[in-house]
Scaffold this active site. Sequence first.
Site, PDB file in Angstrom:
ATOM      1  N   GLU A  91      79.506  26.345  29.147  1.00 14.02           N
ATOM      2  CA  GLU A  91      79.568  24.573  29.773  1.00 14.02           C
ATOM      3  C   GLU A  91      80.821  23.658  28.798  1.00 14.02           C
ATOM      4  O   GLU A  91      81.016  24.270  27.652  1.00 14.02           O
ATOM      5  CB  GLU A  91      78.483  24.498  29.247  1.00 14.02           C
ATOM      6  CG  GLU A  91      78.185  22.190  29.801  1.00 14.02           C
ATOM      7  CD  GLU A  91      76.740  21.594  29.970  1.00 14.02           C
ATOM      8  OE1 GLU A  91      76.618  22.889  29.412  1.00 14.02           O
ATOM      9  OE2 GLU A  91      76.713  20.963  30.333  1.00 14.02           O
ATOM     10  N   CYS A 140      73.360  20.821  31.953  1.00 11.48           N
ATOM     11  CA  CYS A 140      73.295  19.262  31.777  1.00 11.48           C
ATOM     12  C   CYS A 140      74.790  18.650  32.959  1.00 11.48           C
ATOM     13  O   CYS A 140      74.834  18.360  33.700  1.00 11.48           O
ATOM     14  CB  CYS A 140      72.990  18.575  30.981  1.00 11.48           C
ATOM     15  SG  CYS A 140      71.831  19.201  30.226  1.00 11.48           S
ATOM     16  N   ASN A 171      69.750  22.420  37.596  1.00 13.88           N
ATOM     17  CA  ASN A 171      70.111  23.140  35.944  1.00 13.88           C
ATOM     18  C   ASN A 171      68.677  22.250  36.010  1.00 13.88           C
ATOM     19  O   ASN A 171      68.827  21.453  35.669  1.00 13.88           O
ATOM     20  CB  ASN A 171      71.305  23.218  35.159  1.00 13.88           C
ATOM     21  CG  ASN A 171      71.239  22.679  33.997  1.00 13.88           C
ATOM     22  OD1 ASN A 171      70.905  24.767  33.816  1.00 13.88           O
ATOM     23  ND2 ASN A 171      71.105  22.422  33.506  1.00 13.88           N
ATOM     24  N   GLU A 172      67.938  23.100  35.208  1.00 15.27           N
ATOM     25  CA  GLU A 172      67.346  22.161  34.283  1.00 15.27           C
ATOM     26  C   GLU A 172      65.984  21.062  35.606  1.00 15.27           C
ATOM     27  O   GLU A 172      65.871  20.463  34.553  1.00 15.27           O
ATOM     28  CB  GLU A 172      67.281  22.147  32.853  1.00 15.27           C
ATOM     29  CG  GLU A 172      67.829  23.330  31.827  1.00 15.27           C
ATOM     30  CD  GLU A 172      67.807  22.601  30.550  1.00 15.27           C
ATOM     31  OE1 GLU A 172      68.150  20.951  30.772  1.00 15.27           O
ATOM     32  OE2 GLU A 172      67.939  23.084  29.466  1.00 15.27           O
TER      33      GLU A 172
HETATM   34  O1  AHR Z   1      73.475  23.854  26.447  1.00 15.58           O
HETATM   35  C1  AHR Z   1      72.992  23.033  26.299  1.00 15.58           C
HETATM   36  C2  AHR Z   1      72.334  22.556  27.615  1.00 15.58           C
HETATM   37  O2  AHR Z   1      70.920  23.203  26.838  1.00 15.58           O
HETATM   38  C3  AHR Z   1      72.539  22.309  28.265  1.00 15.58           C
HETATM   39  O3  AHR Z   1      73.670  21.641  28.804  1.00 15.58           O
HETATM   40  C4  AHR Z   1      71.722  22.515  29.469  1.00 15.58           C
HETATM   41  O4  AHR Z   1      71.488  23.400  29.885  1.00 15.58           O
HETATM   42  C5  AHR Z   1      70.541  22.472  28.095  1.00 15.58           C
HETATM   43  O5  AHR Z   1      69.291  21.450  27.800  1.00 15.58           O
END
Ligand code: AHR
Length: 681
Positions: A56, A250, A387-388
């Site tokens: 990321e 995120c 994601n999440e």
């Molecule tokens: O890895 C950091 C963050 O942690 C990521 O962006 C998210 O998916 C999680 O909350």
Amino acid sequence: MTKKHLFACLSIMLSAAPLAANTAVTITDNANNRITVNAKKAGAEIQPTMYGIFFEDINYAADGGLYAELVMNRSFEFPNPYAGWEISGKVSLKDDGPFERNPHYVRLAPSGHAHKHTMIENQGFFGIGVKAGEDYRFSVWARVPDGGKAKLWIDLVDNASMGETQKFANAGLDISGSEWKKYSVIIKSKKTFEKAHLRVWGDKKVTTDLEHISLFPVKTYKGHENGMRQDLAQALEDLRPGVFRFPGGCIVEGADLATRYQWKNTVGPVENRPLNENRWHYTFTDRYFPNYFQSYGLGFFEYFQLSEEIGSEPLPVLNVGMACQFQNDTDAAHAPCTKEGLQQFIDDCIDLIDFANGDPATNKWAKLRAEMGHPAPFNLKFLGIGNEQWEAPYFDRLAIIAPEVRKAHPEIKIIGTSGPNAEDNHFYNGWKAMTELKADLVDEHFYRNIDWYKKQMNRYDDRKFYTKKGPRVFAGEYACHDSGKKWNHSGASLYEAAFMINIERNADLVHMATYAPLFAHVEGWQWRPDAIWFDNLRSARTTAYHVQALYAQNKGTNVLPTTLSINGGKASVNPVPSGEDGLFVSSVMDKNTNEIIIKAVNTTHLAQEATIDIKGVKSISPKATVITLDLSDYDADNTPDAPERVKPETTTKTLSVGKNVEFGVTIPARSFCIYKILREK
Ligand code: AHR
């Protein structure tokens, strides 16, 4: 068994011990532990994707990190167009440049005075790191608006020193004509310096326009011009990741929907990839106005190419039509939950699969891939959607998007998410919904402390919850965050290693696991721990990295049933009661190399002696490889200043082989050990 018996082969016949779950035991020093490996028959297959990496663009992982571009704000598109630049003399900003999605450029006009200059100077990302004797490729799109010829001078400078070392690299560049053209020149650095600046002097007599001012090391990973930083990409290759998740996190969602990651903006010529505000832009505590944007120079083509080059399966995650739910808790923040409202997101999924795998003769996205230099398909197999995210806003949108993607591409495995937690109602509801929606895998996240990890050492043994027919597990983001100590240290890595024993033992259920996050710049991080830290010139593979690498490099092809008996007690698959320290073991075989690989993690403060007893094997090679990662120095970890403080040590041990395949080992206190034995029959 005493320490003297280390690796002595015993020829004692032992009766096979029965399996028992969760036997409560106390582990003492000099315990009579027995690890019994049943190598008669290969057990569950271990997926080639099992241990991988999660990338990321957080902590300056892309621009300023893995992506080897050294110039920040190369196209003058930051909200402050001169962010990262010092300007002097007659410099003006224009917005009718040759790249429609990055329209800004600078005009350098002559000062009109013999002793005055017009110049611009870029500070890079926390400075520009250069090495003595290395070549750097400076490139620029330029024109002489009034026609004719102009000369630019390019310097690498050290503003803090005096005399000859101040300007330590220099090249001239001839520009001609009023048409925009790309120019480049190689500059050799005479000095190693972490915080150089790049200075570009305008012509003394002629006005010149400059756009997309770029500087790359010539030596990038695999030599690509728009390439990756050599040491960082090499660290990824060396880990031998089975799967490579990208672009987050995120960042997939953005701080709002407008700033979400949009893959279509990341392909095609780099000069025309529009800038995006990074999702992590506002999350630095130490800076009022951080300059954290995504140039998208590391875009989806570069990602697929890198996946191929490091030998891992790509696993892209795309937006499900939702902004980050943590920051946007109204439905209005998301795309309308209708087929029409989500069409763009459906198209993004289908078009990405076509970009990766399609036929250039019939598909425009595949054609673009071919034009970018990769006519052959990338052979994409997986796609994460969301994601999440949690509850109805997510489930309802996925219920619209997933069937459309499946209709177009039934061959692709779809990965849903169970939200940001690994034990709350959102998590349970998420799993239920993903099962109903027939997701192939569910992405679970757990950034948790040591106490949580200790209690979760049997997590994937729970086959009432994780059913045979339900989706498989993708442990997509996890790391041990010691309570109150949210930074890298051996203590946390030890529990990650112990937890991964349970992942390995349940390889029929867990098909992928990726530690997160991957990278952090020492001067620009907002999240830790991370697997790899770096500054402008150096990098360090942390203990977390080594744990991941040891699993990935020794993953084998099939699980072997393995039991452990502590202190001469009953053998058990789960000998340590939850919440306690202990000994954690698993074994695999590798059909390709004919090896039996036994992993043992000792989280206690005592060395543990054990007899390893391999059943079903007549003969082994007398040479065994032993890899030990000593994690006993609780607070220790590797940094760019001390990159090898904690690292795996490999030794070869000679085993005296008797009638039975059995030998003694000492598993040091707080260590992760791997025993590799070559099977002869
Ligand atoms: O890895 C950091 C963050 O942690 C990521 O962006 C998210 O998916 C999680 O909350």
